[in-house]
Scaffold this active site. Structure first.
Site, PDB file in Angstrom:
ATOM      1  N   ASN A  45      -6.400  -4.954  -5.508  1.00  0.00           N
ATOM      2  CA  ASN A  45      -7.206  -4.309  -4.959  1.00  0.00           C
ATOM      3  C   ASN A  45      -6.915  -3.160  -4.599  1.00  0.00           C
ATOM      4  OD1 ASN A  45      -9.847  -4.392  -3.085  1.00  0.00           O
ATOM      5  ND2 ASN A  45      -8.141  -3.330  -1.968  1.00  0.00           N
ATOM      6  N   ASP A  91       4.410   2.930  -4.197  1.00  0.00           N
ATOM      7  CA  ASP A  91       3.433   3.542  -4.828  1.00  0.00           C
ATOM      8  C   ASP A  91       2.600   2.858  -6.718  1.00  0.00           C
ATOM      9  OD1 ASP A  91       0.963   5.904  -6.216  1.00  0.00           O
ATOM     10  OD2 ASP A  91       2.630   7.551  -6.859  1.00  0.00           O
ATOM     11  N   ASP A 123       1.067  -1.220  -0.099  1.00  0.00           N
ATOM     12  CA  ASP A 123      -0.342  -0.108  -0.060  1.00  0.00           C
ATOM     13  C   ASP A 123       0.845   1.041   0.177  1.00  0.00           C
ATOM     14  OD1 ASP A 123      -1.787   1.786   0.800  1.00  0.00           O
ATOM     15  OD2 ASP A 123      -3.250   0.037   1.178  1.00  0.00           O
ATOM     16  N   TYR A 132     -14.895   5.919 -13.420  1.00  0.00           N
ATOM     17  CA  TYR A 132     -14.529   4.879 -13.153  1.00  0.00           C
ATOM     18  C   TYR A 132     -15.140   3.351 -13.552  1.00  0.00           C
ATOM     19  CZ  TYR A 132     -14.865   1.660  -9.043  1.00  0.00           C
ATOM     20  OH  TYR A 132     -14.695   0.428  -7.733  1.00  0.00           O
ATOM     21  N   LYS A 161     -12.714   0.037 -14.815  1.00  0.00           N
ATOM     22  CA  LYS A 161     -12.840  -1.164 -14.329  1.00  0.00           C
ATOM     23  C   LYS A 161     -13.632  -2.645 -15.496  1.00  0.00           C
ATOM     24  CE  LYS A 161     -11.825  -0.214  -9.757  1.00  0.00           C
ATOM     25  NZ  LYS A 161     -11.337  -1.947  -9.092  1.00  0.00           N
TER      26      LYS A 161
END
Length: 263
Positions: free
Chosen positions: A94, A67, A43, A159, A163
């Protein structure tokens, strides 16, 4: 441990989870660790609290701050996993960005942020993880997709498009690497109890009413439910499943129409 966790299900496996500091990522890292895996939690934020939580539950996890919008980060993540874990059996990408807004309001920076994390990072990680997975006899690559990519939804064109592209990556890669015993799948969450969803609820809720009430199953999804979906898809119980997008969405993609916000 979540109610449906299965101790030993992933015993000895080496798992990389991106976007692991909170929300779905943290729940997924905890789920795999509870089920016997060693987890590399990746993360941009500090994952110390997650590591403490996993350790207190008897699990094993390491952390890497990275990053993933950087083109060099994917190689660094895979190198760290191979170096510290000895290989990679499961990759859960994720990490992502969701920036709601009308198409005319989306900035180039917003679009770039969503595509760089949601799509490009997912492809770059796959490019680097294929070789160690192949060398290990196979593996499982998993992505966080989105229910918003399976049907139209106002304020989420940018978005949802990113996806939807990721869902196509899943299908294409599943065919490319099936003979290497590398399975590629995704989980498409509906509204889940995360900071990202809380921000989206402010956008939609500001138009009047609670958007959760529009779902066929009118409740918010817990991150642990999504984590269990990832755990199942990575398990031997799903050995014949590849190229699949599993919707965990309270029935939103079954056809329930979410009305657009007023002008």
């Amino acid at each position: 441990m979540t109610e449906t966790s299965r101790p030993g299900r992933h015993q000895g496996r080496r798992v990389v989870v991106t976007g692991a500091a909170g929300g779905i990522g943290a729940a997924t890292a905890r789920c795999f660790a509870n089920e016997g895996a060693t987890v590399l939690a990746v993360d941009i934020a500090d994952s110390a609290a997650l590591l403490d939580d996993i350790s207190a539950s008897g699990g094993t996890a390491l952390a890497l701050e990275a990053d993933l919008s950087s083109t060099e980060a994917a190689q660094a993540v895979v190198d760290e996993a191979v170096g510290k874990l000895g290989g990679i059996d499961v990759l859960v990408h994720n990490a992502g960005a969701a920036l709601p807004g009308r198409v005319e309001e989306l900035s180039l920076e917003d679009l770039d942020a969503m595509w760089s994390l949601n799509v490009r990072a997912g492809l770059l990680l796959a490019q680097h993880v294929i070789a160690p997975m192949r060398a290990g006899g196979g593996g499982s690559i998993l992505y966080t997709g989105a229910a918003a990519a399976l049907h139209g939804q106002p304020m989420l064109a940018g978005y949802g498009a990113s996806k939807a592209a990721l869902h196509n990556v899943v299908a294409s890669m599943a065919l490319e690497y099936a003979r290497d015993e590398i399975r590629v799948n995704a989980v498409a969450p509906g509204p889940t109890r995360t900071g990202m969803t809380a921000r989206a609820r402010q956008v939609f809720g500001g138009q009047g009413g609670d958007p959760m009430a529009l779902l066929p199953l009118a409740h918010i999804i817990e991150p642990e439910e999504i984590a269990e979906g990832f755990s199942y898809l990575a398990s031997s119980a799903a050995r014949s499943i590849t190229g699949h997008v599993l919707a965990i969405d309270c029935g939103i993609t079954a056809g329930r129409f979410v009305p657009p916000p007023p002008r």
